[in-house]
Write a protein that holds these residues in place. Structure first.
Motif, PDB file in Angstrom:
ATOM      1  N   ILE A  17       0.873  -1.175   0.000  1.00 26.72           N
ATOM      2  CA  ILE A  17       0.000   0.000   0.000  1.00 26.72           C
ATOM      3  C   ILE A  17       0.909   1.223   0.000  1.00 26.72           C
ATOM      4  CG2 ILE A  17      -1.878   1.190   1.182  1.00 26.72           C
ATOM      5  CD1 ILE A  17      -2.112  -1.616   2.799  1.00 26.72           C
ATOM      6  N   ALA A  18       0.961   1.919  -1.110  1.00 29.64           N
ATOM      7  CA  ALA A  18       1.857   3.076  -1.241  1.00 29.64           C
ATOM      8  C   ALA A  18       3.269   2.701  -0.793  1.00 29.64           C
ATOM      9  CB  ALA A  18       1.339   4.264  -0.440  1.00 29.64           C
ATOM     10  N   LEU A  55      -0.654  -3.763 -10.322  1.00 26.62           N
ATOM     11  CA  LEU A  55      -0.722  -2.466  -9.647  1.00 26.62           C
ATOM     12  C   LEU A  55      -2.108  -1.880  -9.852  1.00 26.62           C
ATOM     13  CD1 LEU A  55       0.383   0.145  -8.303  1.00 26.62           C
ATOM     14  CD2 LEU A  55       1.241   0.807 -10.569  1.00 26.62           C
ATOM     15  N   THR A  56      -2.759  -1.488  -8.754  1.00 26.54           N
ATOM     16  CA  THR A  56      -4.068  -0.846  -8.816  1.00 26.54           C
ATOM     17  C   THR A  56      -3.931   0.596  -8.360  1.00 26.54           C
ATOM     18  OG1 THR A  56      -5.224  -2.931  -8.356  1.00 26.54           O
ATOM     19  CG2 THR A  56      -6.442  -0.891  -7.964  1.00 26.54           C
ATOM     20  N   LEU A  57      -4.303   1.534  -9.217  1.00 23.65           N
ATOM     21  CA  LEU A  57      -4.318   2.953  -8.867  1.00 23.65           C
ATOM     22  C   LEU A  57      -5.734   3.357  -8.481  1.00 23.65           C
ATOM     23  CD1 LEU A  57      -2.150   4.473 -11.743  1.00 23.65           C
ATOM     24  CD2 LEU A  57      -1.413   3.741  -9.466  1.00 23.65           C
ATOM     25  N   VAL A  58      -5.846   4.081  -7.372  1.00 26.77           N
ATOM     26  CA  VAL A  58      -7.148   4.540  -6.894  1.00 26.77           C
ATOM     27  C   VAL A  58      -7.185   6.061  -7.011  1.00 26.77           C
ATOM     28  CG1 VAL A  58      -8.765   4.597  -4.964  1.00 26.77           C
ATOM     29  CG2 VAL A  58      -7.321   2.569  -5.336  1.00 26.77           C
ATOM     30  N   LYS A  59      -7.995   6.552  -7.924  1.00 30.90           N
ATOM     31  CA  LYS A  59      -8.053   7.991  -8.164  1.00 30.90           C
ATOM     32  C   LYS A  59      -8.578   8.713  -6.921  1.00 30.90           C
ATOM     33  CE  LYS A  59      -9.612  11.409 -11.569  1.00 30.90           C
ATOM     34  NZ  LYS A  59      -8.231  11.837 -11.893  1.00 30.90           N
ATOM     35  N   GLY A  60      -7.810   9.719  -6.479  1.00 32.87           N
ATOM     36  CA  GLY A  60      -8.214  10.537  -5.349  1.00 32.87           C
ATOM     37  C   GLY A  60      -7.809  10.016  -3.987  1.00 32.87           C
ATOM     38  N   ALA A  61      -7.298   8.792  -3.901  1.00 29.76           N
ATOM     39  CA  ALA A  61      -6.889   8.250  -2.600  1.00 29.76           C
ATOM     40  C   ALA A  61      -5.581   8.891  -2.164  1.00 29.76           C
ATOM     41  CB  ALA A  61      -6.731   6.737  -2.683  1.00 29.76           C
ATOM     42  N   ASP A  62      -5.495   9.227  -0.858  1.00 25.85           N
ATOM     43  CA  ASP A  62      -4.271   9.838  -0.345  1.00 25.85           C
ATOM     44  C   ASP A  62      -3.403   8.796   0.353  1.00 25.85           C
ATOM     45  OD1 ASP A  62      -5.395   9.425   2.191  1.00 25.85           O
ATOM     46  OD2 ASP A  62      -5.982  11.531   2.454  1.00 25.85           O
ATOM     47  N   HIS A  63      -2.369   9.268   1.053  1.00 24.72           N
ATOM     48  CA  HIS A  63      -1.396   8.339   1.625  1.00 24.72           C
ATOM     49  C   HIS A  63      -1.984   7.484   2.740  1.00 24.72           C
ATOM     50  CE1 HIS A  63       2.616   6.791   2.113  1.00 24.72           C
ATOM     51  NE2 HIS A  63       2.632   7.100   3.392  1.00 24.72           N
ATOM     52  N   ARG A  64      -2.987   7.994   3.412  1.00 19.68           N
ATOM     53  CA  ARG A  64      -3.578   7.202   4.506  1.00 19.68           C
ATOM     54  C   ARG A  64      -4.253   5.942   3.988  1.00 19.68           C
ATOM     55  NH1 ARG A  64      -4.031  12.525   6.164  1.00 19.68           N
ATOM     56  NH2 ARG A  64      -3.387  12.954   8.317  1.00 19.68           N
ATOM     57  N   PHE A  65      -4.851   6.013   2.824  1.00 16.27           N
ATOM     58  CA  PHE A  65      -5.500   4.871   2.182  1.00 16.27           C
ATOM     59  C   PHE A  65      -6.398   4.123   3.181  1.00 16.27           C
ATOM     60  CE2 PHE A  65      -5.949   1.354  -0.781  1.00 16.27           C
ATOM     61  CZ  PHE A  65      -5.748   1.950  -2.017  1.00 16.27           C
ATOM     62  N   SER A  66      -7.235   4.886   3.891  1.00 16.38           N
ATOM     63  CA  SER A  66      -8.008   4.315   4.990  1.00 16.38           C
ATOM     64  C   SER A  66      -9.500   4.579   4.891  1.00 16.38           C
ATOM     65  CB  SER A  66      -7.490   4.856   6.331  1.00 16.38           C
ATOM     66  OG  SER A  66      -6.171   4.398   6.568  1.00 16.38           O
ATOM     67  N   ALA A  67      -9.982   5.103   3.764  1.00 19.80           N
ATOM     68  CA  ALA A  67     -11.423   5.252   3.575  1.00 19.80           C
ATOM     69  C   ALA A  67     -12.047   3.860   3.469  1.00 19.80           C
ATOM     70  CB  ALA A  67     -11.705   6.072   2.326  1.00 19.80           C
ATOM     71  N   PRO A  68     -13.347   3.735   3.759  1.00 22.08           N
ATOM     72  CA  PRO A  68     -13.968   2.404   3.729  1.00 22.08           C
ATOM     73  C   PRO A  68     -13.741   1.628   2.443  1.00 22.08           C
ATOM     74  CG  PRO A  68     -15.443   3.961   4.788  1.00 22.08           C
ATOM     75  CD  PRO A  68     -14.280   4.764   4.283  1.00 22.08           C
ATOM     76  N   ASP A  69     -13.879   2.279   1.295  1.00 22.05           N
ATOM     77  CA  ASP A  69     -13.659   1.576   0.029  1.00 22.05           C
ATOM     78  C   ASP A  69     -12.204   1.134  -0.128  1.00 22.05           C
ATOM     79  OD1 ASP A  69     -16.290   1.817  -0.648  1.00 22.05           O
ATOM     80  OD2 ASP A  69     -15.996   3.409  -2.135  1.00 22.05           O
TER      81      ASP A  69
END
Length: 251
Positions: free
Chosen positions: A120-121, A215-229
């Motif tokens: 993850i990042a 590799l999966t890129l998630v548009k708009g996700a920040d470094h925390r990568f902790s939103a439910p989705d």
């Protein structure tokens, strides 16, 4: 919480019993094992009867030692010591940020202990390519002369970057030599990550060699990568690795 001792430091960790291959979570720079991702993945493991380990490196969280005294090699050896002490057989290692670097070091030097990877990042070589490359000539001179430098952090107090962190990190660099990952690898990266850029994820994907890497890129996700989705994506990535190992998603 349980502990083991390594190099004079008590290393705190928590084990959830279950079926193997187990899952190990390795956190990031100055983070601890009680973070959102670690606890969410532990809950997933408990619900699915999967063995799970989370831990604190020395100078982090509930473990002994001081943060400023540590370096990448210390934290890699800490993680390896706990894994060796409390798990059996190959593990699926989930590494977040610096934990991704440490997971990749374990994969390089102890591949028999790794069944698969989820990063993850992932931030391999960040001491050199992030901090040192980004320092001004004045900052580099002060670091070398004074032995440490405080830099701003988006996560609270400034980080103390030591000369030893930079110099010892040069012995642990992964993107300058062969990196073979002979097991399923799933890399996750947010496009809005201000700490680890997408370019780092692309560089790792292009540099590493292996039969099953995505590799999966998630548009708009920040470094925390902790939103439910995002947490759900981490869980699905672990399930995908386990399925590739012939385990199925759950048992």
């Amino acid at each position: 919480m349980a502990t083991i001792e390594r190099n004079g430091n008590v290393l705190a960790h928590h084990v959830t019993p279950g079926e193997g291959p187990g899952v190990v979570f390795l956190g990031g720079f100055k983070s601890d094992m009680n973070g959102t991702k670690a606890l969410a993945l532990e809950d997933w493991a408990r619900r699915n009867g999967r063995a799970f380990l989370r831990l604190d490196y020395s100078g982090h969280g509930a473990s002994g030692g001081t943060f400023a005294a540590g370096a990448i090699g210390d934290w890699y050896e800490d993680a390896l010591a706990v894994i060796e002490a409390v798990t059996a057989g190959p593990q699926v290692i989930v590494g977040s940020s610096m934990g991704g670097w440490i997971a990749l070091l374990i994969a390089r030097h102890h591949p028999a202990r790794v069944a698969g990877l989820v990063t993850i990042a992932a931030a391999p070589d960040f001491t050199e390519d992030g901090y040192w490359a980004g320092f001004s000539e004045d900052q580099r001179a002060r670091l070398l002369a004074e032995g440490q430098l405080s830099v701003p952090s988006d996560y609270g107090d400034p980080y103390v970057i030591t000369r030893r962190l930079i110099e010892e990190g040069r012995d642990r660099l992964l993107l300058r030599g062969p990196l073979h990952l002979p097991f399923p690898v799933r890399m996750l990266q947010g496009t809005a990550d201000d700490a680890v850029p997408v370019a780092t994820a692309m560089r790792l994907l292009e540099h590493a060699e292996g039969p099953d890497m995505r590799l999966t890129l998630v548009k708009g996700a920040d470094h925390r990568f902790s939103a439910p989705d995002e947490l759900a994506l981490i869980e699905r990535s672990v399930e995908d690795v386990l399925a590739r190992l012939g385990e199925g998603q759950t048992k």
